[in-house]
Design a protein around this motif. Structure first.
Motif, PDB file in Angstrom:
ATOM      1  N   GLN A 165       0.874  -1.162   0.000  1.00 27.94           N
ATOM      2  CA  GLN A 165       0.000   0.000   0.000  1.00 27.94           C
ATOM      3  C   GLN A 165       0.913   1.215   0.000  1.00 27.94           C
ATOM      4  N   LYS A 166       0.990   1.888  -1.126  1.00 31.17           N
ATOM      5  CA  LYS A 166       1.944   2.981  -1.348  1.00 31.17           C
ATOM      6  C   LYS A 166       3.348   2.446  -1.104  1.00 31.17           C
ATOM      7  N   LYS A 167       4.047   2.976  -0.113  1.00 36.02           N
ATOM      8  CA  LYS A 167       5.422   2.541   0.136  1.00 36.02           C
ATOM      9  C   LYS A 167       5.536   1.612   1.335  1.00 36.02           C
ATOM     10  N   ARG A 168       4.400   1.140   1.859  1.00 39.02           N
ATOM     11  CA  ARG A 168       4.449   0.258   3.028  1.00 39.02           C
ATOM     12  C   ARG A 168       3.780  -1.078   2.722  1.00 39.02           C
ATOM     13  N   TYR A 169       4.051  -2.025   3.572  1.00 41.85           N
ATOM     14  CA  TYR A 169       3.486  -3.367   3.417  1.00 41.85           C
ATOM     15  C   TYR A 169       2.649  -3.694   4.636  1.00 41.85           C
ATOM     16  N   ILE A 170       1.582  -4.436   4.399  1.00 43.75           N
ATOM     17  CA  ILE A 170       0.651  -4.842   5.454  1.00 43.75           C
ATOM     18  C   ILE A 170       0.352  -6.323   5.241  1.00 43.75           C
ATOM     19  N   ALA A 171       0.294  -7.075   6.332  1.00 46.70           N
ATOM     20  CA  ALA A 171      -0.083  -8.485   6.262  1.00 46.70           C
ATOM     21  C   ALA A 171      -1.575  -8.601   6.547  1.00 46.70           C
ATOM     22  N   LEU A 172      -2.262  -9.299   5.688  1.00 48.43           N
ATOM     23  CA  LEU A 172      -3.695  -9.542   5.866  1.00 48.43           C
ATOM     24  C   LEU A 172      -3.880 -10.986   6.304  1.00 48.43           C
ATOM     25  N   PHE A 173      -4.636 -11.197   7.361  1.00 50.87           N
ATOM     26  CA  PHE A 173      -4.885 -12.527   7.920  1.00 50.87           C
ATOM     27  C   PHE A 173      -6.368 -12.812   7.747  1.00 50.87           C
ATOM     28  N   LEU A 174      -6.697 -13.843   6.973  1.00 53.80           N
ATOM     29  CA  LEU A 174      -8.081 -14.142   6.676  1.00 53.80           C
ATOM     30  C   LEU A 174      -8.314 -15.646   6.597  1.00 53.80           C
ATOM     31  N   ARG A 175      -9.585 -16.025   6.614  1.00 51.80           N
ATOM     32  CA  ARG A 175      -9.921 -17.441   6.515  1.00 51.80           C
ATOM     33  C   ARG A 175      -9.432 -17.971   5.173  1.00 51.80           C
ATOM     34  N   LYS A 185     -12.020  -3.920  -3.221  1.00 47.75           N
ATOM     35  CA  LYS A 185     -12.875  -2.735  -3.078  1.00 47.75           C
ATOM     36  C   LYS A 185     -13.094  -2.424  -1.605  1.00 47.75           C
ATOM     37  N   LYS A 186     -13.370  -3.460  -0.804  1.00 49.83           N
ATOM     38  CA  LYS A 186     -13.526  -3.261   0.636  1.00 49.83           C
ATOM     39  C   LYS A 186     -12.205  -2.798   1.255  1.00 49.83           C
ATOM     40  N   LEU A 187     -11.120  -3.447   0.851  1.00 47.93           N
ATOM     41  CA  LEU A 187      -9.811  -3.119   1.412  1.00 47.93           C
ATOM     42  C   LEU A 187      -9.433  -1.670   1.114  1.00 47.93           C
ATOM     43  N   LYS A 188      -9.814  -1.194  -0.070  1.00 43.82           N
ATOM     44  CA  LYS A 188      -9.492   0.181  -0.456  1.00 43.82           C
ATOM     45  C   LYS A 188     -10.134   1.184   0.498  1.00 43.82           C
ATOM     46  N   THR A 189     -11.337   0.875   1.006  1.00 47.23           N
ATOM     47  CA  THR A 189     -11.990   1.781   1.947  1.00 47.23           C
ATOM     48  C   THR A 189     -11.301   1.787   3.310  1.00 47.23           C
ATOM     49  N   LEU A 208      -0.275 -11.566  19.169  1.00 50.58           N
ATOM     50  CA  LEU A 208      -0.130 -10.735  17.981  1.00 50.58           C
ATOM     51  C   LEU A 208      -0.864  -9.408  18.162  1.00 50.58           C
ATOM     52  N   GLU A 209      -0.191  -8.321  17.825  1.00 50.25           N
ATOM     53  CA  GLU A 209      -0.863  -7.023  17.768  1.00 50.25           C
ATOM     54  C   GLU A 209      -1.455  -6.894  16.377  1.00 50.25           C
ATOM     55  N   TYR A 210      -2.726  -6.567  16.298  1.00 44.00           N
ATOM     56  CA  TYR A 210      -3.390  -6.482  14.992  1.00 44.00           C
ATOM     57  C   TYR A 210      -4.561  -5.520  15.054  1.00 44.00           C
ATOM     58  N   ARG A 211      -5.015  -5.169  13.871  1.00 43.36           N
ATOM     59  CA  ARG A 211      -6.199  -4.329  13.682  1.00 43.36           C
ATOM     60  C   ARG A 211      -7.254  -5.195  13.006  1.00 43.36           C
ATOM     61  N   VAL A 212      -8.492  -5.073  13.398  1.00 49.00           N
ATOM     62  CA  VAL A 212      -9.592  -5.831  12.793  1.00 49.00           C
ATOM     63  C   VAL A 212     -10.277  -4.965  11.750  1.00 49.00           C
ATOM     64  N   ALA A 213     -10.606  -5.568  10.609  1.00 46.09           N
ATOM     65  CA  ALA A 213     -11.302  -4.850   9.537  1.00 46.09           C
ATOM     66  C   ALA A 213     -12.136  -5.845   8.737  1.00 46.09           C
ATOM     67  N   ASP A 214     -12.986  -5.327   7.899  1.00 44.20           N
ATOM     68  CA  ASP A 214     -13.822  -6.145   7.002  1.00 44.20           C
ATOM     69  C   ASP A 214     -13.263  -5.977   5.601  1.00 44.20           C
ATOM     70  N   PHE A 215     -12.468  -6.961   5.155  1.00 48.40           N
ATOM     71  CA  PHE A 215     -11.851  -6.858   3.836  1.00 48.40           C
ATOM     72  C   PHE A 215     -11.928  -8.131   3.004  1.00 48.40           C
ATOM     73  N   ALA A 216     -12.598  -9.148   3.490  1.00 49.90           N
ATOM     74  CA  ALA A 216     -12.652 -10.414   2.750  1.00 49.90           C
ATOM     75  C   ALA A 216     -13.966 -10.600   2.018  1.00 49.90           C
ATOM     76  N   ALA A 217     -13.872 -11.339   0.922  1.00 45.58           N
ATOM     77  CA  ALA A 217     -15.049 -11.761   0.170  1.00 45.58           C
ATOM     78  C   ALA A 217     -15.189 -13.264   0.377  1.00 45.58           C
ATOM     79  N   GLU A 218     -16.356 -13.678   0.796  1.00 42.33           N
ATOM     80  CA  GLU A 218     -16.583 -15.104   0.998  1.00 42.33           C
ATOM     81  C   GLU A 218     -16.752 -15.776  -0.359  1.00 42.33           C
ATOM     82  N   ILE A 219     -16.119 -16.895  -0.518  1.00 42.40           N
ATOM     83  CA  ILE A 219     -16.237 -17.675  -1.756  1.00 42.40           C
ATOM     84  C   ILE A 219     -17.253 -18.775  -1.519  1.00 42.40           C
ATOM     85  N   GLN A 220     -18.241 -18.827  -2.358  1.00 45.65           N
ATOM     86  CA  GLN A 220     -19.292 -19.843  -2.206  1.00 45.65           C
ATOM     87  C   GLN A 220     -18.999 -21.091  -2.974  1.00 45.65           C
TER      88      GLN A 220
END
Length: 145
Positions: A44-54, A62-66, A133-145
């Protein structure tokens, strides 16, 4: 990483696992496929972020962008540089970048995730995640059916 006395289980795999399907196929003992999680590093720009999801979910950019703005999946080379391992074995507990956890992960009873070695996974109770783990919670995943 936060120091804590957390019970965990090491999941041994019969062969090198890269994907969630590999973990399911190669696990030497019983695991719940719904509790397998993955760590994906994004730029994201000049930094990196780890996303932890199911494991069965995908990033909804689109969700992550918000949440963090425009981002893209990090290159394999950058993943290795940041995590010290190849994609598929990334352990969220061993990273030097911020970690964001998708809110659905916290609904799980247990979390099974990469250990930093393609032949092993780690399993902990989801309630213990904040103790290791220190982390932030957000809604960024799309469930796959």
């Amino acid at each position: 990483m936060i120091e804590a006395d957390v019970k965990y289980r090491i999941i041994e795999l019969e062969a090198r696992a890269i994907s969630v399907d590999d973990v399911i196929e190669y696990s030497k003992e019983s695991i719940n496929p719904e509790e397998i999680c993955k760590t994906i590093i994004v730029k994201q720009k000049k930094r990196y972020i780890a996303l932890f999801l199911r494991g069965a979910d995908q990033i909804d950019f689109k969700k992550l962008k918000t949440v963090i703005g425009k981002s893209s999946i990090a290159s394999r080379e950058k993943v290795r540089e940041i995590s010290g391992v190849d994609a598929g074995a990334v352990c969220p507990l061993l990273l030097g970048v911020p970690v964001m956890v998708d809110k659905r992960v916290l609904d799980l009873d247990k979390l099974n995730f990469g250990s930093g070695n393609h032949l092993y996974g780690v399993e902990i109770k989801s309630g213990a995640l904040g103790r290791v783990l220190e982390y932030r919670v957000a809604d960024f995943a799309a469930e796959i059916q």
